[in-house]
Design an enzyme around this catalytic site. Sequence first.
Site, PDB file in Angstrom:
ATOM      1  N   GLY A  34       0.817  -1.216   0.000  1.00  0.00           N
ATOM      2  CA  GLY A  34       0.000   0.000   0.000  1.00  0.00           C
ATOM      3  C   GLY A  34       0.842   1.253   0.000  1.00  0.00           C
ATOM      4  O   GLY A  34       0.502   2.246  -0.655  1.00  0.00           O
ATOM      5  N   ASP A  35       1.951   1.218   0.710  1.00  0.00           N
ATOM      6  CA  ASP A  35       2.883   2.350   0.729  1.00  0.00           C
ATOM      7  C   ASP A  35       3.374   2.644  -0.687  1.00  0.00           C
ATOM      8  O   ASP A  35       3.389   3.792  -1.134  1.00  0.00           O
ATOM      9  CB  ASP A  35       4.057   2.026   1.657  1.00  0.00           C
ATOM     10  CG  ASP A  35       5.140   3.089   1.633  1.00  0.00           C
ATOM     11  OD1 ASP A  35       4.854   4.251   1.972  1.00  0.00           O
ATOM     12  OD2 ASP A  35       6.288   2.750   1.265  1.00  0.00           O
ATOM     13  N   ALA A  36       3.740   1.595  -1.402  1.00  0.00           N
ATOM     14  CA  ALA A  36       4.243   1.766  -2.773  1.00  0.00           C
ATOM     15  C   ALA A  36       3.136   2.252  -3.716  1.00  0.00           C
ATOM     16  O   ALA A  36       3.365   3.146  -4.538  1.00  0.00           O
ATOM     17  CB  ALA A  36       4.823   0.450  -3.280  1.00  0.00           C
TER      18      ALA A  36
END
Length: 174
Positions: A34-36
């Site tokens: 999700g960060d990416a």
Amino acid sequence: MGESIEFLQYLDERMQLPETDMREMSPLVLAYIGDAAYELVIRTMLVKTSHAQVERLHRRASARVKASAQAAMIAHLLPMLTEEEERAYKRGRNAKSYTKAKNATMSDYRKATGFEALIGYLYLKKETTRMVDLIREGLDAVFPEEAQQMPQEVSEAETAAETGIRAAENGEEV
């Protein structure tokens, strides 16, 4: 929407990726992807709406991906989440992380981890339209001064996944 879903399906097929049950996946793994995905959406948005130098783009992206901004976004988004999305968020928020928050309170760090887990969950479910809509809603709430400057509707061609497809098709580095 069709193209981004096709991209994710093609990625699964071409890379021979197995089906995964996200309910069994670690919430920290969901936050990792999700960060990416969130970072790619933010960078895509900034690159397509600004002619700034890379240093300025990086500063603007950093302001949007830092834990305090993500915590503020999820606070605004919580009433809009489905039960399933809220479960994904809470799993991420409550996950036992062994990394320490840098330049953030532990509360903001946990909320940001939950936000990233939600984004990762939607990305892996191939619900990129919902993912982008939530990101847009959150950005408009936390950065209202920019809401008027940026296009209000994100077209299908402007999703992060579509940007990756076009770059790859043109032989560009992604």
